[in-house]
Scaffold this motif. Structure first.
Motif, PDB file in Angstrom:
ATOM      1  N   VAL A 161      -2.166   6.607 -10.672  1.00 59.88           N
ATOM      2  CA  VAL A 161      -3.459   6.080 -10.245  1.00 59.88           C
ATOM      3  C   VAL A 161      -4.135   5.320 -11.386  1.00 59.88           C
ATOM      4  O   VAL A 161      -4.235   5.821 -12.511  1.00 59.88           O
ATOM      5  CB  VAL A 161      -4.374   7.216  -9.751  1.00 59.88           C
ATOM      6  CG1 VAL A 161      -5.754   6.678  -9.354  1.00 59.88           C
ATOM      7  CG2 VAL A 161      -3.731   7.932  -8.559  1.00 59.88           C
ATOM      8  N   ILE A 180      -4.211   2.096  -2.551  1.00 58.63           N
ATOM      9  CA  ILE A 180      -4.078   3.520  -2.219  1.00 58.63           C
ATOM     10  C   ILE A 180      -5.418   4.070  -1.709  1.00 58.63           C
ATOM     11  O   ILE A 180      -6.414   3.360  -1.628  1.00 58.63           O
ATOM     12  CB  ILE A 180      -3.610   4.351  -3.437  1.00 58.63           C
ATOM     13  CG1 ILE A 180      -4.670   4.344  -4.555  1.00 58.63           C
ATOM     14  CG2 ILE A 180      -2.272   3.835  -3.971  1.00 58.63           C
ATOM     15  CD1 ILE A 180      -4.368   5.326  -5.696  1.00 58.63           C
ATOM     16  N   ASP A 181      -5.399   5.345  -1.360  1.00 57.27           N
ATOM     17  CA  ASP A 181      -6.574   6.098  -0.943  1.00 57.27           C
ATOM     18  C   ASP A 181      -7.090   5.572   0.394  1.00 57.27           C
ATOM     19  O   ASP A 181      -6.314   5.393   1.323  1.00 57.27           O
ATOM     20  CB  ASP A 181      -7.646   6.065  -2.036  1.00 57.27           C
ATOM     21  CG  ASP A 181      -8.669   7.188  -1.868  1.00 57.27           C
ATOM     22  OD1 ASP A 181      -8.240   8.354  -1.812  1.00 57.27           O
ATOM     23  OD2 ASP A 181      -9.863   6.898  -1.769  1.00 57.27           O
ATOM     24  N   VAL A 209       1.938   9.620   2.072  1.00 58.24           N
ATOM     25  CA  VAL A 209       1.852   8.447   1.204  1.00 58.24           C
ATOM     26  C   VAL A 209       2.789   8.573   0.007  1.00 58.24           C
ATOM     27  O   VAL A 209       3.224   9.666  -0.352  1.00 58.24           O
ATOM     28  CB  VAL A 209       0.396   8.234   0.694  1.00 58.24           C
ATOM     29  CG1 VAL A 209      -0.571   8.129   1.850  1.00 58.24           C
ATOM     30  CG2 VAL A 209      -0.026   9.356  -0.255  1.00 58.24           C
ATOM     31  N   ARG A 210       3.084   7.420  -0.577  1.00 56.66           N
ATOM     32  CA  ARG A 210       3.850   7.379  -1.818  1.00 56.66           C
ATOM     33  C   ARG A 210       3.010   7.941  -2.962  1.00 56.66           C
ATOM     34  O   ARG A 210       1.800   7.726  -3.018  1.00 56.66           O
ATOM     35  CB  ARG A 210       4.250   5.948  -2.149  1.00 56.66           C
ATOM     36  CG  ARG A 210       5.137   5.266  -1.122  1.00 56.66           C
ATOM     37  CD  ARG A 210       5.365   3.810  -1.507  1.00 56.66           C
ATOM     38  NE  ARG A 210       6.251   3.130  -0.562  1.00 56.66           N
ATOM     39  CZ  ARG A 210       5.840   2.516   0.544  1.00 56.66           C
ATOM     40  NH1 ARG A 210       4.545   2.491   0.843  1.00 56.66           N
ATOM     41  NH2 ARG A 210       6.706   1.934   1.342  1.00 56.66           N
ATOM     42  N   LYS A 211       3.670   8.604  -3.883  1.00 56.59           N
ATOM     43  CA  LYS A 211       2.980   9.057  -5.092  1.00 56.59           C
ATOM     44  C   LYS A 211       2.977   7.915  -6.100  1.00 56.59           C
ATOM     45  O   LYS A 211       4.003   7.267  -6.323  1.00 56.59           O
ATOM     46  CB  LYS A 211       3.658  10.282  -5.687  1.00 56.59           C
ATOM     47  CG  LYS A 211       2.924  10.854  -6.897  1.00 56.59           C
ATOM     48  CD  LYS A 211       3.705  11.996  -7.535  1.00 56.59           C
ATOM     49  CE  LYS A 211       3.672  13.242  -6.685  1.00 56.59           C
ATOM     50  NZ  LYS A 211       4.284  14.409  -7.398  1.00 56.59           N
ATOM     51  N   THR A 212       1.833   7.655  -6.696  1.00 58.09           N
ATOM     52  CA  THR A 212       1.715   6.576  -7.673  1.00 58.09           C
ATOM     53  C   THR A 212       1.012   7.080  -8.937  1.00 58.09           C
ATOM     54  O   THR A 212       0.463   8.177  -8.961  1.00 58.09           O
ATOM     55  CB  THR A 212       0.888   5.397  -7.109  1.00 58.09           C
ATOM     56  OG1 THR A 212      -0.482   5.819  -6.963  1.00 58.09           O
ATOM     57  CG2 THR A 212       1.429   4.917  -5.775  1.00 58.09           C
ATOM     58  N   ASN A 249       0.845  -1.205   0.000  1.00 60.44           N
ATOM     59  CA  ASN A 249       0.000   0.000   0.000  1.00 60.44           C
ATOM     60  C   ASN A 249       0.875   1.249   0.000  1.00 60.44           C
ATOM     61  O   ASN A 249       2.103   1.165   0.089  1.00 60.44           O
ATOM     62  CB  ASN A 249      -0.952  -0.013   1.197  1.00 60.44           C
ATOM     63  CG  ASN A 249      -0.220   0.085   2.516  1.00 60.44           C
ATOM     64  OD1 ASN A 249       0.340   1.119   2.860  1.00 60.44           O
ATOM     65  ND2 ASN A 249      -0.202  -1.022   3.270  1.00 60.44           N
ATOM     66  N   HIS A 250       0.222   2.384  -0.073  1.00 63.99           N
ATOM     67  CA  HIS A 250       0.970   3.642  -0.251  1.00 63.99           C
ATOM     68  C   HIS A 250       1.322   4.345   1.062  1.00 63.99           C
ATOM     69  O   HIS A 250       1.999   5.373   1.042  1.00 63.99           O
ATOM     70  CB  HIS A 250       0.191   4.594  -1.166  1.00 63.99           C
ATOM     71  CG  HIS A 250      -1.067   5.146  -0.578  1.00 63.99           C
ATOM     72  ND1 HIS A 250      -1.713   6.248  -1.111  1.00 63.99           N
ATOM     73  CD2 HIS A 250      -1.814   4.765   0.499  1.00 63.99           C
ATOM     74  CE1 HIS A 250      -2.798   6.512  -0.405  1.00 63.99           C
ATOM     75  NE2 HIS A 250      -2.879   5.642   0.570  1.00 63.99           N
ATOM     76  N   GLY A 293      -2.882   2.158  -7.304  1.00 61.42           N
ATOM     77  CA  GLY A 293      -1.936   2.944  -8.068  1.00 61.42           C
ATOM     78  C   GLY A 293      -0.775   2.062  -8.484  1.00 61.42           C
ATOM     79  O   GLY A 293      -0.535   1.001  -7.888  1.00 61.42           O
TER      80      GLY A 293
END
Length: 296
Positions: free
Chosen positions: A106, A221-222, A101-104, A73-74, A212
């Motif tokens: 989406v 994510i989210d 959080v990590r940027k992914t 997960n992020h 993501g």
């Protein structure tokens, strides 16, 4: 006495995108998710907001991210001070409602999993004997458990309503391999979450996930299995054949349906009684799922 609803965050000089509930700040390779107390229904943001709702969403997501140890997960941190915040940042207002959080990249689909026949799925079944094109046995009742969980993706809409699409449409858009992986992951997470929730006295009727891509690999994510993204039913009150009492924002939708609002104009202001009852339902879901006391 509940505090006032926290409707919008401000971090001076940091690029931000505001969704229906979350303010997302861009710190380069990391993002700061701030869950406000905004609540939406029928594609409208409602007033006045639900005090502490953003903290409930954040802490339930944190609980699930930590529980699903085998699923990437992020989430990096729950502490916004891990980022270079502006000097005037209001840390008390942000307390309990932030995720670093990590940027992914989406994935542009909501990954919806349905375990029970409810909501738009029930309406679809009444009209077509199917849910999102997936045929079901004849004679099913509202709120019945489905023979097996159904994966019914939807497009992600920046504004307006997400639109249900076929799994084939999803595969055409993102490729067979990724679509198959997301379907399997979504059903796996739903089943694990549903089994645990049932042990805590909650039926997880349906939910939606977002994913993501990070270095080409899908990660969760989210938010995860919250009262905003899921239907939570008290297991001890479950009775097939009728709509179920809820521990989620269906309570607000149900109240709106009793008004004369046409869903195309400014929605009515939520009465204090509805605001406080909704807050109580979110708190109850948090405490039942996590076993933790609310610390705010």
């Amino acid at each position: 006495m509940a505090s006032a609803a926290f409707i919008e965050s401000t971090l001076t000089g940091i690029p931000v995108k505001r969704g229906k509930v979350r303010d997302v700040y861009d710190f380069g390779d990391r993002l700061l998710f701030v869950a406000t107390d905004r609540i939406s229904a029928f594609d409208w943001i409602l007033a006045p907001g639900i005090p502490d709702k953003g903290r409930v969403l954040t802490q339930i997501s944190r609980f699930w991210f930590e529980r699903f140890t085998g699923i990437s997960n992020h989430l990096l941190s729950m502490n916004p001070s891990d980022l270079p915040l502006p000097a005037d940042a209001d840390l008390e207002a942000l307390r309990g409602r932030c995720m670093v959080v990590r940027k992914t990249e989406v994935v542009p689909f909501e990954c919806v999993v349905r375990g029970y026949l409810s909501g738009s799925g029930w309406k679809d079944y009444l009209a077509n004997g199917a849910v999102c094109g997936i045929e079901l046995p004849a004679g099913m009742q509202q709120s019945d458990q489905l023979p097996e969980p159904l994966f019914t993706p939807a497009t992600k809409a920046e504004t307006g309503h997400d639109e249900n699409v076929s799994f084939e449409t999803m595969r055409d858009a993102i490729g067979d391999e990724l679509a198959d992986r997301l379907r399997a992951l979504s059903i796996q997470i739903y089943q694990q979450g549903s089994e645990y929730a049932r042990q805590q006295g909650i039926i997880l009727a349906d939910t939606k996930f977002e994913f993501g891509l990070l270095d080409g690999e899908p990660i969760l994510i989210d938010e995860v299995l919250t009262p905003d993204s899921s239907r939570f039913w008290p297991a001890d009150l479950y009775q097939p054949g009728v709509a179920q009492p809820s521990l989620d924002k269906q309570f607000v939708r149900d109240w709106l349906e009793t008004t004369t609002w046409d869903k195309n104009s400014t929605p009515p202001v939520l009465p204090d009684e509805i605001v406080m009852k909704t807050r109580e339902k979110y708190f109850e879901a948090f405490q039942m799922l996590t076993g933790e006391a609310c610390s705010w």
